[in-house]
Design an enzyme around this catalytic site. Structure first.
Site, mmCIF file in Angstrom:
data_model
loop_
_atom_site.group_PDB
_atom_site.id
_atom_site.type_symbol
_atom_site.label_atom_id
_atom_site.label_comp_id
_atom_site.label_asym_id
_atom_site.label_seq_id
_atom_site.Cartn_x
_atom_site.Cartn_y
_atom_site.Cartn_z
ATOM 1 N N GLY A 29 11.050 5.490 -10.595
ATOM 2 C CA GLY A 29 12.638 5.247 -11.350
ATOM 3 C C GLY A 29 13.186 4.868 -10.428
ATOM 4 O O GLY A 29 12.829 4.405 -9.403
ATOM 5 N N HIS A 60 11.048 -3.841 -9.262
ATOM 6 C CA HIS A 60 9.821 -2.931 -9.962
ATOM 7 C C HIS A 60 9.786 -3.759 -11.423
ATOM 8 O O HIS A 60 9.516 -4.338 -12.042
ATOM 9 C CB HIS A 60 10.771 -1.590 -10.310
ATOM 10 C CG HIS A 60 10.785 -1.063 -9.456
ATOM 11 N ND1 HIS A 60 12.129 -0.272 -9.104
ATOM 12 C CD2 HIS A 60 9.298 -0.117 -9.296
ATOM 13 C CE1 HIS A 60 11.233 1.073 -8.428
ATOM 14 N NE2 HIS A 60 9.870 0.569 -8.690
ATOM 15 N N ASP A 114 3.879 -1.323 -0.779
ATOM 16 C CA ASP A 114 3.024 -0.363 -0.587
ATOM 17 C C ASP A 114 1.447 -0.257 -0.654
ATOM 18 O O ASP A 114 0.727 -0.916 -1.406
ATOM 19 C CB ASP A 114 3.635 0.485 -1.956
ATOM 20 C CG ASP A 114 4.973 1.176 -1.780
ATOM 21 O OD1 ASP A 114 5.930 1.956 -1.037
ATOM 22 O OD2 ASP A 114 5.558 0.465 -2.622
ATOM 23 N N GLN A 167 -0.592 2.040 -0.317
ATOM 24 C CA GLN A 167 -1.101 2.501 -1.979
ATOM 25 C C GLN A 167 -1.596 1.741 -2.398
ATOM 26 O O GLN A 167 -3.023 2.223 -3.738
ATOM 27 C CB GLN A 167 -0.112 2.587 -2.939
ATOM 28 C CG GLN A 167 0.751 3.177 -3.501
ATOM 29 C CD GLN A 167 2.007 3.250 -4.114
ATOM 30 O OE1 GLN A 167 2.274 4.370 -4.084
ATOM 31 N NE2 GLN A 167 2.193 2.388 -5.020
ATOM 32 N N SER A 201 13.714 2.342 -4.065
ATOM 33 C CA SER A 201 14.720 2.906 -3.922
ATOM 34 C C SER A 201 15.472 3.586 -2.694
ATOM 35 O O SER A 201 16.370 4.450 -3.287
ATOM 36 C CB SER A 201 13.428 4.065 -4.822
ATOM 37 O OG SER A 201 13.858 2.833 -5.624
HETATM 38 O O1 PAF Z 1 5.091 3.669 -6.158
HETATM 39 C C1 PAF Z 1 5.740 4.477 -6.577
HETATM 40 O O2 PAF Z 1 6.576 4.698 -7.165
HETATM 41 C C2 PAF Z 1 4.298 5.887 -6.353
HETATM 42 O O3 PAF Z 1 3.861 5.821 -5.746
HETATM 43 C C3 PAF Z 1 3.762 6.029 -7.827
HETATM 44 C C4 PAF Z 1 2.561 4.488 -7.758
HETATM 45 C C5 PAF Z 1 4.300 6.012 -9.355
HETATM 46 C C6 PAF Z 1 3.069 7.222 -8.277
HETATM 47 O O4 PAF Z 1 3.870 8.251 -8.398
#
Ligand code: PAF
Length: 286
Positions: A40, A46, A160, A163, A196
Site C-alpha cells: 500500500g 506502483h 527493490d 527482493q 512509500s
Molecule cells: O515490495 C513490497 O512492497 C513488499 O516487500 C512485498 C513484495 C509486497 C511483500 O510484502
C-alpha cells in the site's frame, strides 16, 4: 437514480479464503491473472506496474493489486507501526487505474504459524544483512500471496532489486507456476526513486535524498572514465556531505548471482542510506 459512492469502488476482497475461492474460479474459467503485490501507500512506482500487469493479463484478464503491510518482513517494530496505511486512497487509485480486484487482508498468518521460506544465497548480503529476517518474511508472504491469488504473472519493481532476485529464485526453486516481471524504477525529477517511505522526509531531507541518485551518477562516470580507485569510499564521502545522510552500505554486485564484484560496466550498484531517520534504498546497472 444517483449512483452511490459504492459505484466508484474497486472490488475488494479482505478474506484470504474468499480470495482463494475466487482465484480457483478464475483458474477453472481459464482467466489470466496478473498480481501486483504491494504494502500500500501506492505511488507512481506502483502505478507504473499496473499497465504491465494489464498487458500480462490481457484486456479480458484480471489485474489484482494486493495491499498488505506484512509484519514478518519488518525487523524494527517502530518501522512496522509507522508504515503509512492510506487504504481508502489506495483503493481509489486502483479504481482509477483499472485494477479489477484489490486483495486487502487484515491478517495472513495463523497465530502459531511455523513455516517460512528460507532462501540462502541471493538474500544474504545488503538488505538481508542489514535487516535480519527481512527476506524470510518477504519470501514467505509472496508464496502465500501466490497461493491465494494463483497469478499467472506477478509484477515487482526494480527499485527493490534484491527482493526481485529473491522472488525469481524462490519461484524457480519451488516450481511456482507464476511468471515474474520486473518494472523499471520510477524517479522524481531530481532522480529520487519513488518509495512509500519518501513521505517521512521533511523538506530539507527531501532535497538531500537526491544524493543517492547522484552517487549512482558518480559511479557510472567513474566506471566510464576508469577512475575506480577508492570508488566506494569516495561515494560514501560524497553522500555524507549531506548533513542528514548516513550510509548503511554501497555495494557492487553481479546482478544474476548477487555476488560482490569490482565496480565495472554491467555490474549493478546498490546502496542504502539513512536520511535523518528514514532509510532509503536504490540501485542501478553501471
Ligand atoms: O515490495 C513490497 O512492497 C513488499 O516487500 C512485498 C513484495 C509486497 C511483500 O510484502
Amino acid at each position: 437514480m444517483i449512483p452511490g459512492p459504492f459505484f466508484y469502488r474497486v472490488k475488494t476482497i479482505c478474506n484470504p479464503a474468499a480470495m482463494q475461492r475466487q482465484a480457483q474460479r478464475w483458474k477453472r474459467e481459464g482467466e489470466r491473472v496478473a498480481l501486483v503485490p504491494t504494502m500500500g501507500a501506492l505511488h507512481a512506482g506502483h502505478v507504473s506496474l499496473i499497465p504491465r500487469a494489464r498487458k500480462a493479463a490481457g484486456v479480458n484478464g484480471i489485474v489484482v493489486v494486493s495491499i498488505y503491510v506484512n509484519p514478518t518482513q519488518f525487523n524494527v517494530a517502530k518501522d512496522l507501526r509507522s508504515y503509512p496505511r492510506p487504504l481508502a486512497a489506495d483503493k481509489k487509485l486502483c479504481y482509477a487505474e483499472g485494477v479489477d480486484v484489490v486483495f486487502a487482508p487484515k491478517s495472513l498468518y495463523e497465530n502459531d504459524a511455523s513455516t517460512t521460506i528460507n532462501e540462502t544465497v541471493v538474500s544474504l548480503g545488503m538488505e538481508g544483512e542489514s535487516r535480519q529476517g527481512h527476506f524470510r518474511g518477504v519470501g514467505t508472504v509472496v508464496v502465500k500471496l501466490f497461493n491465494l491469488v494463483l497469478p499467472t504473472s506477478a509484477i515487482f519493481g526494480e527499485k527493490d532489486w534484491q527482493q526481485a532476485s529473491l522472488i525469481r529464485r524462490v519461484t524457480r526453486d519451488l516450481n511456482l507456476p507464476t511468471r515474474i516481471i520486473i518494472g523499471p524504477t520510477v524517479r522524481e525529477a531530481d532522480g529520487l526513486a519513488c518509495s512509500s517511505r519518501n513521505v517521512f522526509l521533511n523538506k530539507s531531507e527531501r532535497q538531500q535524498a537526491a544524493a543517492l541518485w547522484q552517487a549512482i551518477g558518480l559511479a557510472r562516470a567513474a566506471v566510464h572514465n576508469g577512475n575506480l580507485r577508492g570508488l566506494k569510499r569516495r561515494l560514501i564521502h560524497s553522500i555524507e556531505q549531506q548533513p542528514a545522510a548516513k550510509v548503511d552500505y554501497v555495494e557492487f554486485f553481479d546482478e544474476k548471482m548477487m555476488r560482490p564484484v569490482k565496480p565495472m560496466k554491467g555490474a549493478r550498484m546498490a546502496l542504502a542510506v539513512f536520511i535523518g531517520k528514514t532509510r532509503l534504498i536504490d540501485n542501478a546497472r553501471l
